[in-house]
Each structure stands twice: as structure tokens, then as C-alpha cells.
Design a protein around this motif. Structure first.
Motif, PDB file in Angstrom:
ATOM      1  N   LEU A 267       0.815  -1.219   0.000  1.00 18.65           N
ATOM      2  CA  LEU A 267       0.000   0.000   0.000  1.00 18.65           C
ATOM      3  C   LEU A 267       0.848   1.268   0.000  1.00 18.65           C
ATOM      4  O   LEU A 267       0.326   2.365  -0.128  1.00 18.65           O
ATOM      5  N   GLY A 268       2.166   1.100   0.187  1.00 19.99           N
ATOM      6  CA  GLY A 268       3.041   2.256   0.242  1.00 19.99           C
ATOM      7  C   GLY A 268       3.098   2.910   1.611  1.00 19.99           C
ATOM      8  O   GLY A 268       3.662   3.999   1.775  1.00 19.99           O
ATOM      9  N   LEU A 269       2.507   2.250   2.625  1.00 18.38           N
ATOM     10  CA  LEU A 269       2.539   2.785   3.986  1.00 18.38           C
ATOM     11  C   LEU A 269       3.861   2.480   4.673  1.00 18.38           C
ATOM     12  O   LEU A 269       4.219   3.119   5.663  1.00 18.38           O
ATOM     13  N   ILE A 270       4.567   1.460   4.165  1.00 22.15           N
ATOM     14  CA  ILE A 270       5.880   1.078   4.685  1.00 22.15           C
ATOM     15  C   ILE A 270       6.808   0.965   3.487  1.00 22.15           C
ATOM     16  O   ILE A 270       6.447   0.371   2.464  1.00 22.15           O
ATOM     17  N   SER A 271       8.002   1.509   3.585  1.00 24.63           N
ATOM     18  CA  SER A 271       8.928   1.477   2.449  1.00 24.63           C
ATOM     19  C   SER A 271       9.486   0.070   2.242  1.00 24.63           C
ATOM     20  O   SER A 271       9.596  -0.719   3.192  1.00 24.63           O
ATOM     21  N   GLU A 272       9.833  -0.226   1.002  1.00 22.81           N
ATOM     22  CA  GLU A 272      10.389  -1.550   0.699  1.00 22.81           C
ATOM     23  C   GLU A 272      11.713  -1.765   1.434  1.00 22.81           C
ATOM     24  O   GLU A 272      12.070  -2.895   1.764  1.00 22.81           O
ATOM     25  N   ASP A 273      12.421  -0.698   1.698  1.00 21.83           N
ATOM     26  CA  ASP A 273      13.687  -0.828   2.429  1.00 21.83           C
ATOM     27  C   ASP A 273      13.469  -1.469   3.798  1.00 21.83           C
ATOM     28  O   ASP A 273      14.288  -2.250   4.274  1.00 21.83           O
ATOM     29  N   TYR A 274      12.323  -1.138   4.439  1.00 27.33           N
ATOM     30  CA  TYR A 274      12.007  -1.746   5.728  1.00 27.33           C
ATOM     31  C   TYR A 274      11.800  -3.254   5.578  1.00 27.33           C
ATOM     32  O   TYR A 274      12.171  -4.035   6.454  1.00 27.33           O
ATOM     33  N   ALA A 275      11.205  -3.647   4.467  1.00 24.65           N
ATOM     34  CA  ALA A 275      10.950  -5.065   4.242  1.00 24.65           C
ATOM     35  C   ALA A 275      12.256  -5.837   4.248  1.00 24.65           C
ATOM     36  O   ALA A 275      12.379  -6.879   4.904  1.00 24.65           O
ATOM     37  N   LEU A 276      13.205  -5.327   3.510  1.00 26.27           N
ATOM     38  CA  LEU A 276      14.506  -6.009   3.445  1.00 26.27           C
ATOM     39  C   LEU A 276      15.188  -5.984   4.808  1.00 26.27           C
ATOM     40  O   LEU A 276      15.696  -6.997   5.280  1.00 26.27           O
ATOM     41  N   GLU A 277      15.115  -4.829   5.475  1.00 24.84           N
ATOM     42  CA  GLU A 277      15.802  -4.692   6.759  1.00 24.84           C
ATOM     43  C   GLU A 277      15.229  -5.628   7.819  1.00 24.84           C
ATOM     44  O   GLU A 277      15.966  -6.245   8.587  1.00 24.84           O
ATOM     45  N   TYR A 278      13.899  -5.738   7.869  1.00 23.47           N
ATOM     46  CA  TYR A 278      13.271  -6.515   8.934  1.00 23.47           C
ATOM     47  C   TYR A 278      13.056  -7.978   8.567  1.00 23.47           C
ATOM     48  O   TYR A 278      13.256  -8.870   9.393  1.00 23.47           O
ATOM     49  N   LEU A 279      12.639  -8.248   7.324  1.00 25.36           N
ATOM     50  CA  LEU A 279      12.377  -9.632   6.937  1.00 25.36           C
ATOM     51  C   LEU A 279      13.654 -10.432   6.764  1.00 25.36           C
ATOM     52  O   LEU A 279      13.670 -11.641   6.993  1.00 25.36           O
ATOM     53  N   ILE A 280      14.723  -9.777   6.371  1.00 23.97           N
ATOM     54  CA  ILE A 280      15.971 -10.506   6.137  1.00 23.97           C
ATOM     55  C   ILE A 280      16.476 -11.159   7.425  1.00 23.97           C
ATOM     56  O   ILE A 280      17.149 -12.195   7.392  1.00 23.97           O
ATOM     57  N   LYS A 281      16.115 -10.576   8.571  1.00 22.24           N
ATOM     58  CA  LYS A 281      16.515 -11.157   9.850  1.00 22.24           C
ATOM     59  C   LYS A 281      15.839 -12.510  10.097  1.00 22.24           C
ATOM     60  O   LYS A 281      16.352 -13.340  10.840  1.00 22.24           O
ATOM     61  N   LEU A 282      14.699 -12.707   9.461  1.00 15.87           N
ATOM     62  CA  LEU A 282      13.975 -13.964   9.614  1.00 15.87           C
ATOM     63  C   LEU A 282      14.397 -15.012   8.594  1.00 15.87           C
ATOM     64  O   LEU A 282      14.202 -16.202   8.812  1.00 15.87           O
ATOM     65  N   VAL A 283      14.963 -14.576   7.479  1.00 14.79           N
ATOM     66  CA  VAL A 283      15.183 -15.501   6.354  1.00 14.79           C
ATOM     67  C   VAL A 283      16.645 -15.615   5.947  1.00 14.79           C
ATOM     68  O   VAL A 283      16.962 -16.285   4.962  1.00 14.79           O
ATOM     69  N   LYS A 284      17.535 -14.967   6.679  1.00 13.67           N
ATOM     70  CA  LYS A 284      18.934 -14.890   6.238  1.00 13.67           C
ATOM     71  C   LYS A 284      19.574 -16.251   6.019  1.00 13.67           C
ATOM     72  O   LYS A 284      20.482 -16.403   5.209  1.00 13.67           O
ATOM     73  N   ASP A 285      19.094 -17.285   6.716  1.00 18.39           N
ATOM     74  CA  ASP A 285      19.674 -18.625   6.559  1.00 18.39           C
ATOM     75  C   ASP A 285      19.101 -19.380   5.363  1.00 18.39           C
ATOM     76  O   ASP A 285      19.625 -20.426   4.970  1.00 18.39           O
ATOM     77  N   ASN A 286      18.007 -18.854   4.774  1.00 15.64           N
ATOM     78  CA  ASN A 286      17.325 -19.596   3.708  1.00 15.64           C
ATOM     79  C   ASN A 286      17.245 -18.841   2.379  1.00 15.64           C
ATOM     80  O   ASN A 286      16.934 -19.439   1.354  1.00 15.64           O
ATOM     81  N   VAL A 287      17.472 -17.542   2.408  1.00 13.69           N
ATOM     82  CA  VAL A 287      17.273 -16.746   1.197  1.00 13.69           C
ATOM     83  C   VAL A 287      18.311 -17.099   0.120  1.00 13.69           C
ATOM     84  O   VAL A 287      19.491 -17.296   0.421  1.00 13.69           O
ATOM     85  N   GLN A 288      17.831 -17.201  -1.102  1.00 16.35           N
ATOM     86  CA  GLN A 288      18.717 -17.417  -2.248  1.00 16.35           C
ATOM     87  C   GLN A 288      18.926 -16.054  -2.914  1.00 16.35           C
ATOM     88  O   GLN A 288      18.019 -15.523  -3.560  1.00 16.35           O
ATOM     89  N   VAL A 289      20.109 -15.508  -2.712  1.00 18.09           N
ATOM     90  CA  VAL A 289      20.384 -14.143  -3.137  1.00 18.09           C
ATOM     91  C   VAL A 289      20.149 -13.942  -4.629  1.00 18.09           C
ATOM     92  O   VAL A 289      19.547 -12.949  -5.066  1.00 18.09           O
ATOM     93  N   GLU A 290      20.600 -14.905  -5.440  1.00 14.38           N
ATOM     94  CA  GLU A 290      20.435 -14.767  -6.890  1.00 14.38           C
ATOM     95  C   GLU A 290      18.965 -14.757  -7.284  1.00 14.38           C
ATOM     96  O   GLU A 290      18.551 -14.001  -8.167  1.00 14.38           O
ATOM     97  N   LYS A 291      18.185 -15.627  -6.644  1.00 17.41           N
ATOM     98  CA  LYS A 291      16.750 -15.659  -6.947  1.00 17.41           C
ATOM     99  C   LYS A 291      16.095 -14.331  -6.561  1.00 17.41           C
ATOM    100  O   LYS A 291      15.298 -13.771  -7.318  1.00 17.41           O
ATOM    101  N   TYR A 292      16.463 -13.815  -5.391  1.00 14.63           N
ATOM    102  CA  TYR A 292      15.890 -12.558  -4.929  1.00 14.63           C
ATOM    103  C   TYR A 292      16.218 -11.432  -5.911  1.00 14.63           C
ATOM    104  O   TYR A 292      15.352 -10.624  -6.276  1.00 14.63           O
ATOM    105  N   LYS A 293      17.471 -11.380  -6.374  1.00  7.08           N
ATOM    106  CA  LYS A 293      17.885 -10.329  -7.297  1.00  7.08           C
ATOM    107  C   LYS A 293      17.206 -10.446  -8.655  1.00  7.08           C
ATOM    108  O   LYS A 293      17.079  -9.449  -9.390  1.00  7.08           O
TER     109      LYS A 293
END
Length: 446
Positions: A267-293
């Protein structure tokens, strides 16, 4: 508490015991619960009830319906994972009684599907609006006619208690409501106590209440059949939680934390930068960097992180549950699973951002203000007309107002408490849109 008792297939009105090993696996009782809930009119109405943004017409914003379906999916996963470990730990459940891991998943999925079924229109502000009408509005005039616990039911109107009533309340020709299995009802009951005493302890199960005084007998029947542990004294009624209620709660906590956050970003109420900053703490062990990019849109990137985050939180909740299974069965685990997990701090950070940027946003506040006015007006019109009819002093206007009641709500209630709860129940079943339409009818569009 014993698992074989907690997994009861009994339904209200049963005269013989239902045994798991005699169940038809193509039509398992716990799966019947899911079907009955999803085909009910109360569940259908969730498609036009607020989750985060009231009366939003944006395609991707969640309603109570989509939220409930998602909580159910997460709950099914939690239940199956826990069920597998429980069967391994207590093999007699399968060998003697015939229970399977998926039974746990089916129970939690059905209870999670129904977890918001009793919520009024306009989200949690709808609950508060009903309570405010009686506590500080015109409804206060009824105080002298009600017992303390009956009054508390109204001034602290609770969606969980209303949901239990919707699932179990008998009407003419409809005995036992939806006739849900007691195991599913037990998992549904996150707060297995009455409205008073209010928050008698700091235990998570005492945070709210789970049944109205009108449904006390039905609630006690379920609790006693399941072997829940009583934890109140004197005339007060309360029990320790059904263990699977912890999983229903965890599924809800996971979904509203992550998915409301996702809605806020889209909705644009929260910036995408916050998503990366906060969600990455939950997924850092599982995220596939190339897929994300490789993902080119914000919606796809957030969706990818959301899915991984939910997976991390599911596995964490299962670990906490199994580490504390004995304490949970003994009624000695007074916490939410997500309050004792590896990601508790991260979830709190996300919730705090959501409170600031979403729940307190101007759009939400404006719609909640409107919701208060609508609910107050409807309660006043229908409570007045309904009581005037019973007392034989109804006006022509009262008669017209009562003609707006749906057929299933045209029934006599003998006490003031029953009448007020009946009208509160009616208002709670309205969708956001229908509440607005009925308000315009009652006020002449003013």
C-alpha cells in the motif's frame, strides 16, 4: 491432560462415543469440521470484513476471509509437523487409537479457519464499539438489569466468545450450531475462561475471555469432555488451554505479523527498504540471493521474503511446542509460542512498525471513527426496539426497525441480558458493507 482425550471426535448431542480407528479416512470427522465452517454463512461474511484497512477496495489487501484461509494453511502445517513428532513420541496414539499426524493438522486447520468468525465489522474497533455503547453510551441504562458477568460480556464484547457462540449455539431445528468436534472447539478456545475476573493472571490464556454467560453450559461440556485442567476457584470458570490452541494462536500471530506488514508495503505505507531490513533477519539462513535479485517487481520480492519468513516461523513454533510439550499438557506453559521462539524480537520489531505505519494510519483511523458511529447507531435502534417490543411499549418506528432483522434473528429472548446479547450478536454478523447500508437505512442517509 491426555492426548487421546484431547483429540475427541465427540459432537454436541452425541449419545455414543466416536472412535478414531472406526473413522472413514475419506471423510474424517476433523475434516468435516473444516467443511462445515467453510460452508457457513458466518464464514462467508468474512469476505467483506476488515483485516487491516476497513472498506478497502484494493485488490491485494487482505480481508478477514483471506486472512482466515491463510491462517488455516499455516495452522495445518503446524499441526502436521507437531502431529508427526507427537505420534513418534507417543506411538500408542496410532497403534491403539488409530490417530495419524494429519489428524492434528486437520484439527488446527479447522480451528484456525474459524478463529475470526465471531469478529464484528470494522475489525477490532468493532468489538470496542459494541463495548463502548454499553459502557459509556445509551446502553448503560441497562446496567441495573444485569449480573456482573453478564454486564462484562457486553462492555468487553469479545470476538472469540462470539465465535464460540456462532459455532455451538442452538436455534430452533439447529441443535448444537455447526456441531463441530470437541477437539476442534478445544483448539479454537484460545481463552478458556469467562469474562470475570478480568485478566486474573499474566498467563496468555487469561488475556481475554472465551465464552458468554449464555454459552456457559456448552463451554463446560466441551472442556470437561476434553479433560482440560480447571484453574479457577469458587464460582469462577476457567481452564488451562487445549494444547493445539497454542498452534492456532501461533498461526494467527505469524500471519498477521508478516502479512499485515506485506499489505503495508504494497500500500506504500511502509517502504520496501524496511521489508529487506526486517524480513531478512527472519530468512537470512534460507534466502537465495540470486533468486531474490532476479525478481523485478516489489510485489514479487516481498512475496518471496514473506514465504520464507513464514516457513522460518513455522519451524520455530514447532520446536518451541515440542520442547515444552510436557509443560503444555500439564497446564504450565503460560506463554504464546511466538513469545518463546528464536524470532520473538524480530516479530516485535515488525509489529511496532505496523502499528505506527498501518494500524494508526489516517485511512484506518477515519474508517474506525465511522465504524464507531455506525455500530453505536445500529445497536441503539435495535436494542431499543427489541426491548420495547418485549415490554409491550413498541412504537410504529420500533416495529419498522424490527422488520429489518433477518428471519433467523426474529425470536423472543426472555431476559434483558439475552436480548442485548442477541442484538449485539446480530450486529456482529454484519459485513462492513451491510453495516453501512443498514446505517444509511436507519438514519435516512444522514
Amino acid at each position: 491432560m491426555q492426548w487421546e482425550q484431547l483429540l475427541s471426535l465427540k459432537r454436541q448431542g452425541d449419545t455414543t462415543k466416536r472412535l478414531r480407528r472406526e473413522q472413514d479416512d475419506t471423510r474424517l470427522g476433523f475434516e468435516v469440521d473444516y467443511d462445515r465452517i467453510i460452508f457457513s454463512s458466518a464464514f462467508r461474511s468474512l469476505q467483506d470484513k476488515t483485516q487491516v484497512i476497513p472498506l478497502s477496495k484494493t485488490d491485494f489487501v487482505h480481508t478477514r476471509l483471506t486472512h482466515s484461509l491463510e491462517v488455516s494453511v499455516v495452522g495445518r502445517s503446524l499441526g502436521r509437523l507437531v502431529g508427526k513428532k507427537i505420534i513418534e513420541k507417543h506411538p500408542y496414539l496410532a497403534e491403539v487409537h488409530g490417530y495419524q499426524p494429519n489428524d492434528f493438522g486437520a484439527i488446527v486447520a479447522a480451528a484456525a479457519l474459524a478463529h475470526d468468525i465471531g469478529n464484528p465489522p470494522f475489525g477490532h474497533s468493532g468489538e470496542k464499539a459494541i463495548g463502548e455503547y454499553f459502557k459509556n453510551g445509551n446502553g448503560f441504562k441497562y446496567r441495573a438489569h444485569l449480573k456482573d458477568k453478564e454486564w462484562q460480556d457486553l462492555i468487553e464484547f469479545e470476538g472469540n466468545a462470539n465465535g464460540f457462540s456462532l459455532l455451538t449455539a442452538t436455534r430452533p431445528g439447529i441443535e448444537g450450531g455447526l456441531r463441530i468436534s470437541y477437539a476442534t472447539l478445544g483448539a479454537f478456545m484460545k481463552y478458556p475462561k469467562e469474562s470475570l475476573p478480568k485478566k486474573p493472571t499474566s498467563k496468555i490464556a487469561d488475556k481475554k475471555y472465551g465464552f458468554f454467560q449464555a454459552d456457559k453450559e456448552s463451554f463446560q461440556d466441551v472442556a470437561q469432555d476434553l479433560g482440560l485442567i480447571p484453574n479457577k476457584s469458587g464460582d469462577d470458570i476457567g481452564f488451562e488451554r487445549h494444547p493445539l490452541a497454542y498452534l492456532v494462536e501461533a498461526a494467527d500471530d505469524i500471519c498477521y505479523t508478516i502479512i499485515d506488514f506485506e499489505d503495508g508495503i504494497n500500500l506504500g505505507l511502509i517502504s520496501e527498504d524496511y521489508a529487506l531490513e526486517y524480513l531478512i533477519k527472519l530468512v537470512k539462513d534460507n534466502v537465495q540471493v540470486e533468486k531474490y535479485k532476479s525478481l523485478t517487481t516489489k510485489e514479487d520480492r516481498i512475496s518471496y521474503l514473506r514465504a520464507l519468513a513464514i516457513g522460518s516461523l513455522i519451524n520455530d513454533a514447532v520446536s518451541v511446542f515440542m520442547e515444552n510439550e510436557e509443560a503444555i499438557l500439564a497446564g504450565k506453559f503460560p506463554y504464546a509460542l511466538t513469545d518463546r521462539g528464536s524470532y520473538t524480537a524480530q516479530m516485535k520489531d515488525i509489529i511496532n512498525i505496523s502499528i505506527k505505519n498501518i494500524y494508526q494510519s489516517r485511512e484506518v483511523v477515519e474508517k474506525e471513527v465511522m465504524g464507531y458511529r455506525i455500530i453505536n447507531t445500529l445497536l441503539d435502534a435495535f436494542c431499543t426496539a427489541y426491548n420495547n417490543k418485549f415490554e409491550g411499549v413498541e412504537s410504529n418506528y420500533d416495529k419498522l426497525i424490527l422488520k429489518l432483522l433477518p428471519e433467523k434473528f426474529i425470536t423472543d429472548k426472555m431476559t434483558v441480558y439475552e436480548r442485548l446479547l442477541h442484538i449485539s450478536h446480530f450486529v456482529s454478523t454484519l459485513t462492513d458493507g451491510n453495516a453501512v447500508l443498514l446505517y444509511n437505512t436507519v438514519t435516512g442517509g444522514k
